[in-house]
Design an enzyme around this catalytic site. Structure first.
Site, short mmCIF file in Angstrom:
data_model
loop_
_atom_site.label_atom_id
_atom_site.label_comp_id
_atom_site.label_asym_id
_atom_site.label_seq_id
_atom_site.Cartn_x
_atom_site.Cartn_y
_atom_site.Cartn_z
CG MET A 31 -2.02 -0.99 1.07
SD MET A 31 -3.22 -0.95 2.56
CE MET A 31 -2.26 -1.72 3.71
CB ALA A 32 1.28 3.97 -2.59
CD GLN A 85 3.27 -4.03 -6.07
OE1 GLN A 85 3.09 -2.53 -5.91
NE2 GLN A 85 2.46 -4.57 -6.32
CB CYS A 115 -1.07 0.64 -9.54
SG CYS A 115 -1.33 2.42 -9.07
CE LYS A 154 -2.07 -6.32 -4.32
NZ LYS A 154 -2.71 -5.11 -4.99
N GLY A 217 -8.96 -8.80 -1.19
CA GLY A 217 -10.10 -8.02 -1.60
C GLY A 217 -11.20 -8.15 -0.47
CG ASP A 218 -14.11 -6.01 -0.45
OD1 ASP A 218 -13.30 -5.16 -0.27
OD2 ASP A 218 -15.04 -6.31 -1.20
N GLY A 240 -5.12 -5.74 3.10
CA GLY A 240 -4.83 -4.42 2.96
C GLY A 240 -5.15 -3.41 4.04
C1 LIG Z 1 -3.66 3.48 0.29
C2 LIG Z 1 -3.67 2.22 -0.64
C3 LIG Z 1 -2.47 2.17 -1.44
C4 LIG Z 1 -2.17 1.07 -2.14
N1 LIG Z 1 -1.06 0.96 -2.82
C5 LIG Z 1 -0.78 -0.29 -3.72
C6 LIG Z 1 0.37 -0.53 -4.28
O1 LIG Z 1 1.49 0.43 -3.99
N2 LIG Z 1 0.57 -1.68 -4.91
C7 LIG Z 1 -0.30 -2.50 -5.25
O2 LIG Z 1 -0.27 -3.50 -5.74
N3 LIG Z 1 -1.65 -2.40 -4.77
C8 LIG Z 1 -2.01 -1.15 -3.92
N4 LIG Z 1 -2.99 -1.11 -3.17
C9 LIG Z 1 -4.24 -2.10 -3.32
C10 LIG Z 1 -3.86 -2.89 -2.12
O3 LIG Z 1 -2.82 -3.76 -2.24
C11 LIG Z 1 -5.27 -4.09 -2.18
O4 LIG Z 1 -5.12 -4.75 -3.58
C12 LIG Z 1 -6.43 -3.43 -2.01
O5 LIG Z 1 -6.50 -2.57 -0.84
C13 LIG Z 1 -7.44 -4.40 -1.70
O6 LIG Z 1 -7.20 -5.05 -0.56
P1 LIG Z 1 -8.14 -4.95 0.99
O7 LIG Z 1 -9.59 -4.94 0.41
O8 LIG Z 1 -7.48 -5.89 1.63
O9 LIG Z 1 -7.72 -3.54 1.16
C14 LIG Z 1 -3.36 0.16 -2.42
C15 LIG Z 1 -4.46 0.34 -1.61
C16 LIG Z 1 -4.41 1.15 -0.87
C17 LIG Z 1 -6.05 1.40 0.07
#
Ligand SMILES: Cc1cc2nc3c(=O)[nH]c(=O)nc-3n(C[C@H](O)[C@H](O)[C@H](O)COP(=O)(O)O)c2cc1C
Length: 337
Positions: A31-32, A85, A115, A154, A217-218, A240
């Protein structure tokens, strides 16, 4: 979501990514703006986070040996196993960047194909590669050949509802030597809207022959993780947003799934102590100056739920913090509650 699912009927088995053991099979999503060294260490320290991943890093600026990208090489030995990544769409450039990251100690190279921010997509990187499975496969193949460590990808389910390419791409990626695929069950066009479609995770799992599939996801609680494992057959669950301000989620999930009982939630004192460690570790390890880092920390620390229900006093003070000393001043009294 799905909180009525019975987690005690699911067991967690370690996953192997090209010989790197991920145990338990619960991973921190990249997560960036969040998954920097400090947060990755905190997730490890809280227990049962089997694998952490850096924020996305541009393969282009790594390959150019730019000082900016090396500042993002913020990992250390305490994080093993960890993935770094990379994003980019030029196979030769990505191969060179991957070599440099592997030389700098990464256990796994993860390639971002999810992304959707316009800056990346315009250059054909990130989720844009899901519209072009041929280039995506060339990028992945070049990276696999360039390094001696496992390479993972990913992906999202596809570019949009008309172009659901995750299954086709996962096949192709396995054929060129990828060692695991993570699937976020939304299209790029969806962003974060709607709910994640876990069927696509199951379809990818059924399509690949030998490599593990990580569902994403979720997942917001142990019951969600159990349900995702059962519904999709995935080998690991990636978490995430639910880990932000709650790095205990991995331990809570592992405990609930392995032992069939719910751990007590961390107390306010525990949350404040970990939030404070998060802030201090960030200032120790970040390439940002203190002011910039504290601006990022304001949002991160606010997620630790440091206010009594219905109140926002701590959060209101945190958003005005300018220095680490300000954060320490706000959080220290909570350690004595
Ligand atoms: C603030 C934020 C930054 C993210 N940055 C990246 C990233 O740098 N690389 C990536 O592959 N996914 C990124 N994602 C997506 C997450 O890795 C993940 O796929 C997405 O949040 C869904 O998972 P979750 O429902 O558990 O949050 C980001 C998501 C969020 C919320």
């Amino acid at each position: 979501m799905l909180a009525d699912f019975n987690p005690s009927t699911t067991t967690l088995k370690p996953m192997s990514i090209g010989g790197i053991v991920v145990d338990p099979p619960l991973t921190l999503a990249p997560m960036a703006g969040h998954t920097n060294h400090a947060f990755r260490v905190i997730c490890r320290e809280m227990g049962d986070c089997g694998l952490v991943c850096t924020e996305l890093i541009s393969g282009h600026i790594v390959q150019e040996r730019s000082a900016r990208s090396f500042k993002m090489f913020d990992w250390s030995d305490v994080e093993h196993p960890f993935a770094v990544q990379l994003f980019g769409s030029d196979p030769a450039m990505m191969a060179e960047a991957a070599r440099m990251v592997a030389d700098a100690g990464a256990d796994i190279i993860d390639i971002n194909m999810g992304c959707w921010v316009p800056k990346l997509v315009k250059k054909g990187a990130g989720a844009a590669l899901l519209r072009d499975v041929c280039t995506a496969t060339l990028v992945v193949g070049a990276v696999v050949r360039a390094v001696n460590i496992p390479v993972t990808v990913k992906v999202r389910s596809g570019w949009d509802a008309q172009q659901i390419t995750a299954v086709e791409f996962a096949h192709a990626a396995e054929d060129v030597g990828v060692q695991a695929v993570s699937v976020h069950g939304r299209t790029a066009a969806q962003g974060f809207s709607g709910t994640a479609d876990w069927n696509i995770i199951r379809q990818v799992k059924e399509a690949v022959k030998h490599i593990p599939v990580i569902g994403n996801g979720d997942v917001f609680c142990a019951a969600d993780a159990a349900k995702m494992l059962a519904m999709t057959g995935c080998d690991a669950v990636m978490i995430g947003r639910a880990a932000l301000g709650n790095p205990w989620i991995f331990r809570q999930t592992a405990h609930e799934l392995n032992m069939g009982e719910t751990l007590p939630a961390p107390t306010l004192t525990e949350r404040a102590a970990v939030a404070l460690r998060h802030a201090r570790l960030t200032i120790e390890s970040t390439y940002l100056n203190e002011r910039q880092a504290v601006y990022e920390l304001r949002g991160q620390i606010s997620k630790y739920h440091l206010d009594a229900p219905g109140t926002v006093a701590v959060r209101n003070r945190l958003v005005q913090a300018e220095t680490l000393a300000d954060i320490e001043f706000i959080l220290t009294p909570l350690l004595e509650e």
